[in-house]
Enzyme design. Structure first.
Site, PDB file in Angstrom:
ATOM      1  N   PRO A  98       0.636  -1.323   0.018  1.00  0.00           N
ATOM      2  CA  PRO A  98      -0.003   0.027   0.058  1.00  0.00           C
ATOM      3  C   PRO A  98       0.812   1.289  -0.059  1.00  0.00           C
ATOM      4  O   PRO A  98       2.051   1.231   0.847  1.00  0.00           O
ATOM      5  CB  PRO A  98      -0.890  -0.093   1.332  1.00  0.00           C
ATOM      6  CG  PRO A  98      -0.574  -1.467   1.812  1.00  0.00           C
ATOM      7  CD  PRO A  98       0.504  -2.103   1.243  1.00  0.00           C
ATOM      8  N   GLY A 102       3.544   3.809   5.276  1.00  0.00           N
ATOM      9  CA  GLY A 102       4.675   3.349   6.241  1.00  0.00           C
ATOM     10  C   GLY A 102       5.471   1.892   5.910  1.00  0.00           C
ATOM     11  O   GLY A 102       6.200   1.245   6.703  1.00  0.00           O
ATOM     12  N   LEU A 103       5.067   1.292   4.969  1.00  0.00           N
ATOM     13  CA  LEU A 103       5.576  -0.138   4.422  1.00  0.00           C
ATOM     14  C   LEU A 103       6.779  -0.110   3.368  1.00  0.00           C
ATOM     15  O   LEU A 103       7.114  -0.987   2.923  1.00  0.00           O
ATOM     16  CB  LEU A 103       4.555  -0.863   4.029  1.00  0.00           C
ATOM     17  CG  LEU A 103       3.486  -1.105   4.965  1.00  0.00           C
ATOM     18  CD1 LEU A 103       2.210  -2.234   4.466  1.00  0.00           C
ATOM     19  CD2 LEU A 103       4.102  -1.881   6.408  1.00  0.00           C
ATOM     20  N   GLY A 104       7.097   1.389   3.118  1.00  0.00           N
ATOM     21  CA  GLY A 104       8.236   1.419   2.189  1.00  0.00           C
ATOM     22  C   GLY A 104       7.913   1.305   0.842  1.00  0.00           C
ATOM     23  O   GLY A 104       8.720   0.773  -0.111  1.00  0.00           O
ATOM     24  N   SER A 105       6.965   1.470   0.272  1.00  0.00           N
ATOM     25  CA  SER A 105       6.212   1.239  -1.012  1.00  0.00           C
ATOM     26  C   SER A 105       7.450   1.984  -2.066  1.00  0.00           C
ATOM     27  O   SER A 105       7.662   1.174  -3.087  1.00  0.00           O
ATOM     28  CB  SER A 105       4.970   1.626  -1.443  1.00  0.00           C
ATOM     29  OG  SER A 105       4.692   2.982  -1.463  1.00  0.00           O
ATOM     30  N   ALA A 107      10.591   3.100  -2.182  1.00  0.00           N
ATOM     31  CA  ALA A 107      11.850   2.417  -1.922  1.00  0.00           C
ATOM     32  C   ALA A 107      11.665   1.105  -2.670  1.00  0.00           C
ATOM     33  O   ALA A 107      12.686   0.664  -3.391  1.00  0.00           O
ATOM     34  CB  ALA A 107      12.297   2.442  -0.670  1.00  0.00           C
ATOM     35  N   ALA A 108      10.960   0.288  -2.300  1.00  0.00           N
ATOM     36  CA  ALA A 108      10.600  -1.119  -2.952  1.00  0.00           C
ATOM     37  C   ALA A 108      10.288  -1.036  -4.036  1.00  0.00           C
ATOM     38  O   ALA A 108      10.903  -1.817  -5.195  1.00  0.00           O
ATOM     39  CB  ALA A 108       9.479  -1.699  -2.228  1.00  0.00           C
ATOM     40  N   ASP A 149      14.752   3.014   5.526  1.00  0.00           N
ATOM     41  CA  ASP A 149      13.856   2.384   4.519  1.00  0.00           C
ATOM     42  C   ASP A 149      14.630   1.607   3.467  1.00  0.00           C
ATOM     43  O   ASP A 149      14.484   0.477   3.026  1.00  0.00           O
ATOM     44  CB  ASP A 149      12.968   3.340   4.095  1.00  0.00           C
ATOM     45  CG  ASP A 149      11.731   3.615   5.008  1.00  0.00           C
ATOM     46  OD1 ASP A 149      11.950   3.241   6.120  1.00  0.00           O
ATOM     47  OD2 ASP A 149      10.857   4.052   4.425  1.00  0.00           O
TER      48      ASP A 149
HETATM   49  O1  PMV Z   1       8.759   5.727   5.211  1.00  0.00           O
HETATM   50  P1  PMV Z   1       8.056   5.575   6.676  1.00  0.00           P
HETATM   51  O2  PMV Z   1       6.755   6.232   6.875  1.00  0.00           O
HETATM   52  O3  PMV Z   1       8.150   4.139   7.163  1.00  0.00           O
HETATM   53  O4  PMV Z   1       9.019   6.369   7.738  1.00  0.00           O
HETATM   54  C1  PMV Z   1      10.218   6.449   7.773  1.00  0.00           C
HETATM   55  C2  PMV Z   1      10.862   6.535   9.283  1.00  0.00           C
HETATM   56  C3  PMV Z   1      10.952   7.709   9.738  1.00  0.00           C
HETATM   57  O5  PMV Z   1      11.838   7.904  10.459  1.00  0.00           O
HETATM   58  C4  PMV Z   1       9.628   8.571  10.036  1.00  0.00           C
HETATM   59  C5  PMV Z   1      11.898   8.887   8.468  1.00  0.00           C
HETATM   60  C6  PMV Z   1      13.093   8.193   8.376  1.00  0.00           C
HETATM   61  O6  PMV Z   1      13.725   8.888   7.324  1.00  0.00           O
HETATM   62  O7  PMV Z   1      13.779   7.563   9.026  1.00  0.00           O
END
Ligand code: PMV
Length: 310
Positions: A98, A102-105, A107-108, A149
């Site tokens: 999704p 916060g699941l890294g979509s 970057a993945a 991430d």
């Molecule tokens: O991308 P997210 O939503 O999993 O967040 C990353 C984690 C944070 O610490 C909030 C930001 C970061 O760059 O580390």
């Protein structure tokens, strides 16, 4: 010939936000949810363009027109860093992860795409190079990402991460059974990171101790994971969640899901990632897993995903 590259989703177990300020954090891959890219290089006579089809939105992506969460900007940057000339190729991108949750979509997707391009063009790339490329694309969307991430996604291992230090893989003494509860609310990490930055700059003497405590929790959690002390690990998750509330990055739905999980028997629960929406995680055991999952759905989770950290 079509060549496939894939990359896993990720969750942050401890230390989000504080990790931006140099404190340690722990993240693990979620290998069952993935992004995939297939790339085919044409003979020069067939086409002189790079055509990219984003399956999930059923759209062709133009590299000249950054849209859809900046996917084309990420791809453009990845291609430049790979040193790949976008002539005569076709790519299809699909992701089960999704968006903005916060699941890294992001970057993945970039990692999967860069892996496929590198394979298709026989341009060997090691994990360190890929990690640097994905980090650069993360910078387009997140401003000042800590790098956690891209690192956990590229190495696809549980990691203890501290900005500027060697990446340290973690081995869990016992399997960690986690439920990931999705609020269904997408929340850009860039905004919550910027808000914490403002809070910090306006009141460093109040915010610094919170970041420091989060760092200490991440530090002690590493030892608890490595010794298999699930009870104290769960308590650390609750403490970390409370500190994230103080940083103003939780939300009513994240709090409701975290509370519901604990009432139903989870050992601990916290938001994961940037916060304000997205996902939370709960540490469960085989005998509480079903009840916690049902309670999360009753409390408003749009989806619950189970993952095991080994
Ligand atoms: O991308 P997210 O939503 O999993 O967040 C990353 C984690 C944070 O610490 C909030 C930001 C970061 O760059 O580390």
């Amino acid at each position: 010939m079509k060549v496939l590259g894939t990359a896993a989703a990720k969750i942050i177990l401890f230390g989000e936000h504080a990790v931006v300020y140099g404190y340690p954090a722990i993240a693990v891959p979620v290998s069952t949810i993935r992004a995939a890219a297939s790339v085919e290089l044409f003979q020069s006579s067939q086409s002189t363009e790079l055509q990219i089809f984003a399956q999930d939105i059923n759209q062709w992506i133009s590299l000249d027109d950054p849209h859809e969460d900046g996917l084309s900007a990420s791809i453009q940057r990845a291609l430049t860093l790979l040193g790949f000339e976008p002539a005569g190729a076709s790519a299809t991108i699909h992701s089960d992860i999704p968006l903005a949750s916060g699941l890294g979509s992001g970057a993945a997707v970039t990692a999967a795409f860069a892996r496929a391009v590198s394979l298709a063009s026989s341009h060997y790339m090691n994990a360190e190079t890929l990690n640097a490329i994905v980090y650069e694309t993360e910078r387009i969307h997140h401003g000042t990402p800590s790098g956690i991430d891209n690192t956990v996604i590229v190495y696809e291992k549980p990691i203890y991460f501290r900005r500027g230090y060697e990446i340290e893989p973690i081995r869990s003494a016992l399997p960690l059974m986690l439920l990931i509860g999705d609020t269904g609310i997408s929340a850009p990490t860039k905004e919550s990171v910027a808000d914490v930055r403002r809070l910090y700059e306006n009141n460093p003497s109040q915010i610094e101790p919170i970041l420091n405590q989060i760092g200490q929790i991440a530090e002690s959690s590493r030892a608890l994971i490595e010794s298999g002390d699930l009870i104290r690990l769960g308590r650390n998750m609750n403490d970390n969640h409370r500190l994230l509330q103080e940083l103003t990055v939780s939300s009513t739905s994240l709090d409701q899901l975290a509370d519901a999980a604990c009432v139903a028997g989870a050992l601990g629960a916290k938001l994961s990632g940037g916060g304000r929406g997205g996902n939370m995680i709960a540490l469960v055991q085989p005998d509480t897993r079903q009840a916690v999952s049902e309670e999360l759905l009753r409390a408003g989770a749009v989806r619950v995903i189970e993952t095991m950290v080994t």
